[in-house]
Write an enzyme that holds these catalytic residues in place. Structure first.
Site, PDB file in Angstrom:
ATOM      1  N   LYS A  49      33.756  34.997  43.565  1.00 16.37           N
ATOM      2  CA  LYS A  49      34.585  34.672  42.409  1.00 16.37           C
ATOM      3  C   LYS A  49      35.992  34.300  42.869  1.00 16.37           C
ATOM      4  O   LYS A  49      36.631  35.053  43.590  1.00 16.37           O
ATOM      5  CB  LYS A  49      34.624  35.865  41.467  1.00 16.37           C
ATOM      6  CG  LYS A  49      35.342  35.618  40.165  1.00 16.37           C
ATOM      7  CD  LYS A  49      34.925  36.651  39.144  1.00 16.37           C
ATOM      8  CE  LYS A  49      36.148  37.367  38.590  1.00 16.37           C
ATOM      9  NZ  LYS A  49      35.777  38.446  37.680  1.00 16.37           N
ATOM     10  N   VAL A  85      32.887  30.751  39.856  1.00 12.57           N
ATOM     11  CA  VAL A  85      31.997  31.544  40.696  1.00 12.57           C
ATOM     12  C   VAL A  85      31.161  30.611  41.564  1.00 12.57           C
ATOM     13  O   VAL A  85      30.529  29.683  41.062  1.00 12.57           O
ATOM     14  CB  VAL A  85      31.087  32.453  39.842  1.00 12.57           C
ATOM     15  CG1 VAL A  85      30.252  33.340  40.748  1.00 12.57           C
ATOM     16  CG2 VAL A  85      31.914  33.309  38.899  1.00 12.57           C
ATOM     17  N   GLY A 120      38.065  32.453  36.264  1.00 15.13           N
ATOM     18  CA  GLY A 120      37.892  31.754  37.525  1.00 15.13           C
ATOM     19  C   GLY A 120      36.538  31.081  37.663  1.00 15.13           C
ATOM     20  O   GLY A 120      35.773  30.963  36.720  1.00 15.13           O
ATOM     21  N   GLY A 178      28.990  29.209  38.210  1.00 13.66           N
ATOM     22  CA  GLY A 178      29.498  29.646  36.917  1.00 13.66           C
ATOM     23  C   GLY A 178      30.996  29.461  36.816  1.00 13.66           C
ATOM     24  O   GLY A 178      31.706  29.423  37.814  1.00 13.66           O
ATOM     25  N   ASP A 222      35.648  45.371  28.150  1.00 11.00           N
ATOM     26  CA  ASP A 222      35.214  44.015  27.820  1.00 11.00           C
ATOM     27  C   ASP A 222      33.692  43.934  27.836  1.00 11.00           C
ATOM     28  O   ASP A 222      33.101  43.086  28.490  1.00 11.00           O
ATOM     29  CB  ASP A 222      35.847  43.004  28.778  1.00 11.00           C
ATOM     30  CG  ASP A 222      35.888  41.604  28.172  1.00 11.00           C
ATOM     31  OD1 ASP A 222      35.551  41.469  26.974  1.00 11.00           O
ATOM     32  OD2 ASP A 222      36.244  40.660  28.884  1.00 11.00           O
ATOM     33  N   GLY A 262      36.408  32.718  32.095  1.00 14.84           N
ATOM     34  CA  GLY A 262      37.783  32.662  31.638  1.00 14.84           C
ATOM     35  C   GLY A 262      38.760  32.790  32.782  1.00 14.84           C
ATOM     36  O   GLY A 262      39.801  32.169  32.789  1.00 14.84           O
TER      37      GLY A 262
END
Ligand SMILES: *[C@@H]1O[C@H](CO)[C@@H](O)[C@H](O)[C@H]1NC(C)=O
Ligand SMILES: *[C@@H]1O[C@H](CO)[C@@H](O)[C@H](O)[C@H]1NC(C)=O
Ligand SMILES: *[C@@H]1O[C@H](CO)[C@@H](O)[C@H](O)[C@H]1NC(C)=O
Ligand SMILES: *[C@@H]1O[C@H](CO)[C@@H](O)[C@H](O)[C@H]1NC(C)=O
Ligand SMILES: *[C@@H]1O[C@H](CO)[C@@H](O)[C@H](O)[C@H]1NC(C)=O
Ligand SMILES: *[C@@H]1O[C@H](CO)[C@@H](O)[C@H](O)[C@H]1NC(C)=O
Ligand SMILES: *[C@@H]1O[C@H](CO)[C@@H](O)[C@H](O)[C@H]1NC(C)=O
Ligand SMILES: *[C@@H]1O[C@H](CO)[C@@H](O)[C@H](O)[C@H]1NC(C)=O
Ligand SMILES: *[C@@H]1O[C@H](CO)[C@@H](O)[C@H](O)[C@H]1NC(C)=O
Ligand SMILES: *[C@@H]1O[C@H](CO)[C@@H](O)[C@H](O)[C@H]1NC(C)=O
Ligand SMILES: *[C@@H]1O[C@H](CO)[C@@H](O)[C@H](O)[C@H]1NC(C)=O
Ligand SMILES: *[C@@H]1O[C@H](CO)[C@@H](O)[C@H](O)[C@H]1NC(C)=O
Length: 731
Positions: free
Chosen positions: A439, A425, A423, A418, A536, A421
């Site tokens: 991450k 993964v 970094g 993945g 968030d 925004g």
């Protein structure tokens, strides 16, 4: 030493040597360990000296192929022997057949005769099969008491018989009592109705294991008087309880490292190996090497087997108990001191040491670099913040750079699972085969370091099944790395917005995910030791595991709120489409901001639409506003995701939509708390299914117009990243 004693000692030694060779020995050496594929563990055996006493004798008839094991000298055929006090045998069927004229043609009973071990009352049932049948059982228990009962099976019309249900129509069943030793099962008829005899001439009765007999309509005719079925008996050692047996160790059957328990059916006792050991408790319980099996030990790294247990330890430079369920491993104080004292001192030390040991120089340089990174990556800040807390930071582990490099195959492209925004993964597989998501921050600027540290601090305080677990972090690399539990099924967003996945994503699942997420937020706001505002909440930050259980993630921008402060002033941060308008205007962060964002997720779940879309008409740009105006005009049904409109429970859907509306109120104080939302969602989940009724509309509120009026008057910087719109606003 007396020669007899010496002999006993020698025999014991020999026995130990033999049994350590055959480590998994279940029978005595020199004894037959199976008969026709049925294994015969001690205390059972086939010949004198091989069994515990004569009740455990098995007769193996080898004149037939395959050989057949019988219990003692009886005609009872043995199917399986378990070390946990069960034995399966074959029992016969009692039958009663009539001619068309109603005359009895043949009748047989079924007999079960045991000498010591009773029939299992938990696994067996008495069955009666037929359309005009009474099944009787007459039994004798271990004290010689007589027991008689029966059940009736009747079917006037064969079409009322159903497969799989043994409820008195075509099939009846009753439990049997404990301690049942001998029984006779016989069959009788209820009436002389010749019509029934024509289609169903026979009735049957038998004792059998409930799990091995599934009634089907065909069984009314396909069972024969020669059919045999498995039933289960409970064996145990002797007549005594554990307490009585332990008094005379001469005849006591439980060997070292085992414990004794009383039989739950019949007399006698049984043995089992103690925790940390396995094997045959009647012969020898052996130590289990827990370190060989990652499922058995709780060690993070080093594992050492001990007799009956194991111990964990930490690698050099770390201390703690090394257990996943304990303190884990944390870096030694020494490292802190070195960093605090700073580069200057370490250089002197390094020069001195490398002067002596030149070849060690390069390695030390690397260590120094790692220390620099550790410092640069907020290691000190992290240690300070973690040290200021009461509870020990048991969960998070500090990983070394080598460990993570190895786990991700040197951060290979193929391991990327993945990109977000902040970094990338990676999937990481550690030496002990555990899988984790790692991450890696994209760049290193100070604001991100703080977010990173924040995430570690916040997550190490949370222990909740619906929160992605932080396993640890690594500060020794150029950019900091966070290690999380691996959540296999991707983001909620990818489920909602993928046409194919959305269609199979049921209303029930959606509602459960909403309730789980609300539960986490409620827990963060109230139950945690210091309230936490997520800041968030969005469908991109809700991950789903293989069972579609929600796991809330990304605590990078979360805020810990001291208990005496209800709101805090912060730089506005969040994701477009989810951002609380009140917070946007006032910069006053309260837990109600999460309520607003959760409201948007709820609407996403209901409608399957994205929180902001730039391709539709202007009034549909913001999902929240579009949703509120649809509710006002009583057009909820039109904007629902197709599959919800089709399969969703109307009342539930309507109530969830209303709940979503209250979460989206402009004034934070008018929004419900996350606790109220979570409770309401749980309550709604309990509601049964009702047909779609036209719900009267009373959406008189005009708030949404206010929402529409708000323009983003603050300076914003947008950044589109994959389908994830993240932005941060500057005061
Ligand atoms: C006996 O049962 C055990 C489990 O209860 C099973 O593993 C084993 O294969 C069975 N053996 C036979 C011969 O059915
Ligand atoms: C073994 O089985 C055969 C065939 O069923 C029977 O004739 C014989 O008597 C049995 N032997 C023993 C020792 O039970
Ligand atoms: C069970 O049957 C056997 C053989 O007929 C008999 O010896 C024994 O006494 C019976 N057991 C009981 C408890 O009646
Ligand atoms: C049995 O039930 C079926 C349907 O329930 C019916 O059509 C049939 O006539 C019934 N037969 C008798 C003999 O009552
Ligand atoms: C009952 O089960 C048998 C197989 O177990 C099947 O052949 C039969 O069609 C089933 N009957 C009904 C009515 O479900
Ligand atoms: C059924 O009829 C037979 C002879 O027709 C008779 O001997 C028997 O007692 C009857 N049984 C019942 C239960 O009525
Ligand atoms: C009986 O049915 C259950 C489930 O319906 C199944 O698990 C089991 O294997 C079946 N047993 C037999 C003997 O067919
Ligand atoms: C019951 O009928 C099924 C077929 O529907 C068959 O497989 C099963 O062996 C029968 N049970 C007995 C005990 O005969
Ligand atoms: C078993 O049933 C058959 C008819 O199906 C019959 O001829 C035979 O005598 C019965 N056996 C016994 C032992 O009753
Ligand atoms: C129970 O005790 C009696 C008397 O001590 C003994 O004869 C009998 O064999 C024992 N039964 C079992 C199953 O050990
Ligand atoms: C202990 O058991 C043994 C054999 O089982 C027996 O010979 C002995 O008499 C018993 N001792 C006592 C004190 O009961
Ligand atoms: C093994 O050791 C741990 C830690 O010392 C202890 O908590 C646990 O109870 C032990 N287990 C056994 C089976 O002795």
């Amino acid at each position: 030493m007396d020669p007899k004693e010496t002999l006993v000692l020698l025999a014991a030694l020999l026995w130990m040597m033999i049994s350590s060779e055959t480590s998994q020995a279940t029978h005595l050496p020199g004894c037959q360990d199976n008969c026709g594929g049925v294994s015969i563990p001690y205390p059972f055996g086939t010949s004198e000296g091989c069994y515990f006493n004569e009740y455990f004798q098995i007769t193996c008839n080898t004149t037939v192929t395959p050989p057949i094991p019988y219990l003692r000298s009886s005609k009872i055929e043995v199917l399986n022997i378990s070390l946990y006090g069960h034995m399966r045998i074959l029992t016969s069927v009692g039958a009663d057949c009539y001619s068309k004229s109603g005359a009895r043609e043949s009748t047989t009973g079924s007999f079960g005769v045991l000498q010591a071990f009773p029939f299992s009352n938990t696994r067996n049932k008495l069955f009666g099969i037929g359309c005009n049948t009474i099944a009787y059982i007459r039994g004798v228990d271990i004290r010689g008491q007589i027991y008689v009962t029966g059940c009736v099976s009747w079917c006037s019309n064969i079409s009322s018989v159903t497969n799989g249900s043994c409820n008195g129509i075509g099939c009846c069943q009753i439990p049997i009592p404990e301690n049942l030793l001998n029984y006779t099962a016989t069959v009788g008829s209820v009436s002389n109705d010749t019509e029934i005899w024509e289609s169903n001439p026979c009735g049957f009765s038998f004792l059998a294991e409930e799990d091995s007999f599934n009634f089907t309509i065909a069984n009314l005719t396909n069972i024969k008087n020669t059919t045999r079925l498995p039933s289960s008996i409970n064996w145990a050692i002797g007549n005594q309880t554990c307490e009585e047996a332990k008094k005379n160790l001469t005849g006591y059957a439980c060997k070292a490292n085992s414990y004794c328990y009383d039989s739950s059916n019949g007399r006698g006792y049984l043995c089992n190996c103690s925790a940390g050991y396995m094997g045959n408790p009647y012969l020898r319980c052996q130590d289990v090497d827990e370190c060989e099996d990652p499922n058995l030990n709780k060690c993070l790294k080093k594992c050492q087997n001990t007799i009956g247990n194991y111990t964990c330890s930490c690698p050099k430079g770390y201390h703690g108990d090394g257990r996943k369920d304990g303190q884990g491993c944390s870096a030694d104080q020494l490292l802190d001191v070195m960093i605090v004292v700073g580069v200057g001192t370490s250089v002197i030390v390094l020069v001195a040491v490398s002067g002596l040991l030149y070849f060690g120089h390069k390695k030390r340089k690397l260590i120094k670099l790692k220390e620099k990174y550790f410092q640069q990556n907020g290691g000190l800040m992290l240690q300070k913040r973690l040290a200021g807390r009461e509870e020990p930071t048991s969960a998070a582990k500090i990983y070394t750079a080598e460990e993570l490099e190895k786990a991700t195959n040197n951060f290979d492209e193929s391991n990327i699972i993945g990109r977000g925004g902040y970094g990338i993964v990676y999937k990481g597989i550690f030496a002990d085969n555990t899988v984790a998501a790692i991450k890696k921050s994209r760049t290193i600027d100070n604001s991100q370091i703080e977010q990173f540290i924040n995430e570690v601090v916040v997550l190490s305080q949370i222990n909740h099944r619906n929160v992605v677990k932080l396993l640890g972090c690594c500060l020794e690399t150029e950019v900091p790395l966070l290690v999380y539990e691996c959540v296999s099924n991707g983001t909620l967003s990818s489920y909602i917005h993928d046409r194919n996945k959305a269609a199979t994503f049921s209303w029930e699942t959606r509602l459960r995910i909403a309730a789980e997420t609300a539960g986490v937020l409620s827990y963060l706001h109230s139950a945690a030791s210091m309230p936490i505002i997520h800041r968030d909440v969005k469908s991109n930050n809700i991950l789903l595991d293989e069972n579609h259980t929600a796991k809330v993630s990304d605590f990078g921008s979360s805020r810990l709120v001291p208990l005496d402060q209800a709101q805090i002033s912060t730089m506005v941060q969040g994701t477009l489409g989810y951002l609380d308008p009140e917070y946007l205007l006032t910069s006053q962060l309260t837990e109600k901001s999460d309520v607003y964002s959760f409201g948007v997720v709820l609407v996403e779940l209901l409608t399957g639409k994205r929180p902001v879309s730039f391709d539709g008409p202007e009034e549909e740009r913001s999902l929240a506003m579009h949703f509120l105006s649809a509710l006002k005009e009583d057009r909820l049904f039109q904007i629902l995701e197709d599959c919800i409109a089709k399969e969703g429970n109307a009342e539930q859907v309507d109530k969830v939509a209303r709940l979503g509306k209250t979460c989206l109120r402009v004034k934070g104080e008018e929004r419900p708390t996350m606790k109220e939302v979570a409770m309401e969602l749980e309550r709604l989940r309990m509601l049964g299914k009702h047909p779609w009724t036209n719900v009267e509309s009373n959406y008189e509120e005009t708030e949404y117009l206010q929402v529409l009026g708000i323009k983003f008057s603050v300076r914003c910087s947008y950044r589109a990243e994959e389908d994830d719109l993240t932005f941060s606003c500057l005061d």
